[in-house]
Design a protein around this motif. Structure first.
Motif, PDB file in Angstrom:
ATOM      1  N   LEU A 285      -6.059  -5.254  -9.232  1.00 37.81           N
ATOM      2  CA  LEU A 285      -4.433  -5.047 -10.121  1.00 37.81           C
ATOM      3  C   LEU A 285      -4.634  -4.446 -11.655  1.00 37.81           C
ATOM      4  O   LEU A 285      -5.878  -4.860 -12.178  1.00 37.81           O
ATOM      5  N   ASN A 286      -3.866  -4.109 -12.230  1.00 34.42           N
ATOM      6  CA  ASN A 286      -3.752  -3.632 -13.457  1.00 34.42           C
ATOM      7  C   ASN A 286      -3.026  -4.609 -14.449  1.00 34.42           C
ATOM      8  O   ASN A 286      -1.710  -4.658 -14.409  1.00 34.42           O
ATOM      9  N   PHE A 287      -3.716  -5.452 -14.839  1.00 37.04           N
ATOM     10  CA  PHE A 287      -3.213  -6.658 -15.902  1.00 37.04           C
ATOM     11  C   PHE A 287      -3.429  -6.301 -17.355  1.00 37.04           C
ATOM     12  O   PHE A 287      -3.076  -7.030 -18.001  1.00 37.04           O
ATOM     13  N   GLN A 288      -3.799  -4.962 -17.707  1.00 35.79           N
ATOM     14  CA  GLN A 288      -3.599  -4.652 -19.057  1.00 35.79           C
ATOM     15  C   GLN A 288      -2.523  -4.901 -19.707  1.00 35.79           C
ATOM     16  O   GLN A 288      -1.374  -4.477 -19.144  1.00 35.79           O
ATOM     17  N   GLU A 289      -2.386  -5.293 -21.060  1.00 33.90           N
ATOM     18  CA  GLU A 289      -1.246  -5.572 -21.892  1.00 33.90           C
ATOM     19  C   GLU A 289      -0.590  -4.042 -21.890  1.00 33.90           C
ATOM     20  O   GLU A 289      -1.025  -3.041 -22.007  1.00 33.90           O
ATOM     21  N   GLY A 290       0.630  -4.416 -21.801  1.00 34.70           N
ATOM     22  CA  GLY A 290       1.475  -3.020 -21.755  1.00 34.70           C
ATOM     23  C   GLY A 290       1.807  -2.367 -20.334  1.00 34.70           C
ATOM     24  O   GLY A 290       2.798  -1.595 -20.143  1.00 34.70           O
ATOM     25  N   SER A 291       0.990  -2.895 -19.312  1.00 34.09           N
ATOM     26  CA  SER A 291       1.304  -2.457 -17.950  1.00 34.09           C
ATOM     27  C   SER A 291       2.469  -3.181 -17.348  1.00 34.09           C
ATOM     28  O   SER A 291       3.030  -4.039 -17.966  1.00 34.09           O
ATOM     29  N   GLY A 307       5.222  -3.996   9.641  1.00 32.54           N
ATOM     30  CA  GLY A 307       5.564  -4.834   8.408  1.00 32.54           C
ATOM     31  C   GLY A 307       4.287  -5.059   7.552  1.00 32.54           C
ATOM     32  O   GLY A 307       3.255  -4.333   7.877  1.00 32.54           O
ATOM     33  N   LEU A 308       4.323  -5.739   6.517  1.00 29.54           N
ATOM     34  CA  LEU A 308       3.483  -5.962   5.586  1.00 29.54           C
ATOM     35  C   LEU A 308       2.228  -6.758   6.224  1.00 29.54           C
ATOM     36  O   LEU A 308       2.548  -7.736   6.879  1.00 29.54           O
ATOM     37  N   ALA A 309       0.777  -6.329   6.068  1.00 28.31           N
ATOM     38  CA  ALA A 309      -0.221  -6.996   6.756  1.00 28.31           C
ATOM     39  C   ALA A 309      -1.337  -6.696   5.826  1.00 28.31           C
ATOM     40  O   ALA A 309      -1.605  -5.818   5.507  1.00 28.31           O
ATOM     41  N   GLY A 310      -2.574  -7.593   5.759  1.00 26.46           N
ATOM     42  CA  GLY A 310      -3.632  -7.203   5.407  1.00 26.46           C
ATOM     43  C   GLY A 310      -3.560  -7.062   3.926  1.00 26.46           C
ATOM     44  O   GLY A 310      -2.967  -7.817   3.231  1.00 26.46           O
ATOM     45  N   ASN A 311      -4.361  -6.101   3.245  1.00 31.95           N
ATOM     46  CA  ASN A 311      -4.495  -5.907   1.697  1.00 31.95           C
ATOM     47  C   ASN A 311      -3.311  -5.410   1.358  1.00 31.95           C
ATOM     48  O   ASN A 311      -2.848  -4.074   1.824  1.00 31.95           O
ATOM     49  N   VAL A 312      -2.377  -6.128   0.536  1.00 33.79           N
ATOM     50  CA  VAL A 312      -1.059  -5.351   0.136  1.00 33.79           C
ATOM     51  C   VAL A 312      -1.217  -5.327  -1.503  1.00 33.79           C
ATOM     52  O   VAL A 312      -0.089  -5.034  -2.098  1.00 33.79           O
ATOM     53  N   THR A 313      -2.626  -5.247  -1.927  1.00 33.71           N
ATOM     54  CA  THR A 313      -2.735  -5.035  -3.424  1.00 33.71           C
ATOM     55  C   THR A 313      -1.908  -3.745  -3.955  1.00 33.71           C
ATOM     56  O   THR A 313      -1.299  -3.966  -4.960  1.00 33.71           O
ATOM     57  N   ALA A 314      -2.009  -2.772  -3.288  1.00 32.48           N
ATOM     58  CA  ALA A 314      -1.140  -1.555  -3.563  1.00 32.48           C
ATOM     59  C   ALA A 314       0.321  -1.491  -3.264  1.00 32.48           C
ATOM     60  O   ALA A 314       0.995  -0.469  -3.486  1.00 32.48           O
ATOM     61  N   SER A 315       0.906  -2.367  -2.766  1.00 29.78           N
ATOM     62  CA  SER A 315       2.350  -2.565  -2.451  1.00 29.78           C
ATOM     63  C   SER A 315       3.325  -3.178  -3.160  1.00 29.78           C
ATOM     64  O   SER A 315       4.539  -2.999  -2.939  1.00 29.78           O
ATOM     65  N   PHE A 316       2.687  -3.513  -4.466  1.00 22.46           N
ATOM     66  CA  PHE A 316       3.671  -4.048  -5.351  1.00 22.46           C
ATOM     67  C   PHE A 316       4.273  -3.043  -6.093  1.00 22.46           C
ATOM     68  O   PHE A 316       4.033  -1.905  -6.211  1.00 22.46           O
ATOM     69  N   GLN A 317       5.731  -3.064  -6.261  1.00 23.91           N
ATOM     70  CA  GLN A 317       6.699  -2.265  -6.725  1.00 23.91           C
ATOM     71  C   GLN A 317       6.694  -2.539  -8.274  1.00 23.91           C
ATOM     72  O   GLN A 317       7.243  -3.970  -8.705  1.00 23.91           O
ATOM     73  N   GLN A 318       6.804  -1.670  -8.984  1.00 26.25           N
ATOM     74  CA  GLN A 318       6.924  -1.930 -10.500  1.00 26.25           C
ATOM     75  C   GLN A 318       8.174  -2.416 -10.841  1.00 26.25           C
ATOM     76  O   GLN A 318       9.283  -1.962 -10.364  1.00 26.25           O
ATOM     77  N   THR A 319       8.433  -3.377 -11.708  1.00 20.94           N
ATOM     78  CA  THR A 319       9.525  -3.980 -12.145  1.00 20.94           C
ATOM     79  C   THR A 319       9.525  -4.804 -13.267  1.00 20.94           C
ATOM     80  O   THR A 319       8.623  -4.870 -13.939  1.00 20.94           O
TER      81      THR A 319
END
Length: 329
Positions: A285-291, A307-319
């Motif tokens: 995940l990108n935890f850098q300040e400003g992200s 549906g969602l399954a397994g590694n969902v790291t790339a499935s977060f929606q920016q908000t």
């Protein structure tokens, strides 16, 4: 309601499992929260900070952090404790709303020791807030654990923080208070007593089973086996679905469970109403300040297929970052 356990594995890995037991859905989604987000205490803004560490958290109603871990390997878990009493809010002392209580530690500390020192030195208070769904005011305590295997249980009784800090305090459930739970455990076979290992869903029985079985897990041959081992114990302490009981209208059932792999920085989530396990690798995940913050919509994941399954790291929606419940201004 709820069980938490720490496994300091024989190969040095540290994993933490917890059940969320509640009598209704908590509207839980997962959130990815980067460094640098500005927050305040939710009770007037006297205590304000910018997040030093990024974190992945499980929210309640998208307004309260109830479970999660940060990128440094500190994790925390909110559980119910009916005996909790937080005292009268003294506006001359630092305080945190119940909604942001856990998030403060994930934002600011990398170890349990740092967090406990801050509690002792600050004399911080916790201010309860009503459940946004019902107005019910929760009574909760907090467990913290870190990548070294250190652990702490924090309970507020008569307005004072009672902190149980030791690598030995690896299990937490609910009532009674932690000192009495330890006394009761000593009555069970394998812990100094002669009572057989209990089997009901009451908190003291779940405490005993969690302590017994987590101490008897075999050495895993892989990370997957380690996660499976912790899940096997936390499932043993789960509460099944049940038909309504007029005498116990708020009887809980396990609605979800998590495993925090503090060594490998992986956060695993399993709903009891959906068929798939999902996990997040914090290192990806990108935890850098400003992200941007991210949200994983678990409440919308209702499909049996696809549906969602397994590694969902790339499935977060920016908000926008999660907005925490606060006292009215």
């Amino acid at each position: 309601m709820c069980t938490r356990l720490v496994w300091n594995g024989p190969a040095g890995a540290v994993l933490v499992g917890r059940n969320m037991d509640y009598h209704r859905d908590t509207g839980t989604n997962l959130w990815s929260l980067p460094r640098g987000i500005k927050r305040d205490d939710g009770v007037g803004g006297e205590l304000a900070w910018s997040a030093k560490y990024g974190s992945v958290v499980a929210g309640a109603y998208d307004m309260m952090t109830v479970d999660g871990m940060n990128e440094a390997g500190l994790a925390g878990h909110i559980l119910w404790l009916s005996e909790s009493s937080y005292g009268t809010h003294d506006k001359n002392k630092p305080a945190l709303s119940m909604a942001v209580w856990l998030q403060y530690f994930l934002d600011n500390f990398s170890t349990v020791g740092e967090a406990v020192t801050w509690i002792d030195e600050s004399g911080v208070q916790v201010v309860p807030l009503g459940d946004p769904a019902t107005g019910e005011v929760p009574a909760v305590h907090l467990a913290l654990d870190d990548v070294s295997g250190d652990s702490a249980v924090i309970e507020y009784i008569d307005g004072k923080a009672n902190v149980w800090h030791s690598r030995d305090y690896i299990v937490m459930t609910n009532s009674p208070t932690y000192d009495k739970q330890i006394e009761m455990l000593q009555q069970v076979q394998g812990f100094g007593g002669d009572k057989p290992l209990p089997g009901t869903t009451v908190a003291s029985d779940r405490f005993a089973r969690a302590a017994y079985y987590v101490g008897r897990l075999p050495e895993p041959k892989s990370q997957i086996e380690a996660i499976a081992g912790v899940l096997s114990v936390i499932r043993n302490t789960a509460q099944p679905f049940r038909i309504p009981d007029p005498d116990k209208p708020n009887a809980s059932q396990t609605i979800w469970q998590t495993v925090s792999d503090l060594t490998n920085k992986r956060y695993i989530f399993e709903s009891t109403t959906r068929p798939n396990i999902v996990w997040v690798d914090l290192k990806q995940l990108n935890f850098q300040e400003g992200s941007s913050a991210g949200k994983l919509d678990l409440m919308g994941d209702t499909a049996l297929e696809g549906g969602l399954a397994g590694n969902v790291t790339a499935s977060f929606q920016q908000t926008a970052p999660m907005t925490f419940l606060a006292l009215p201004t």
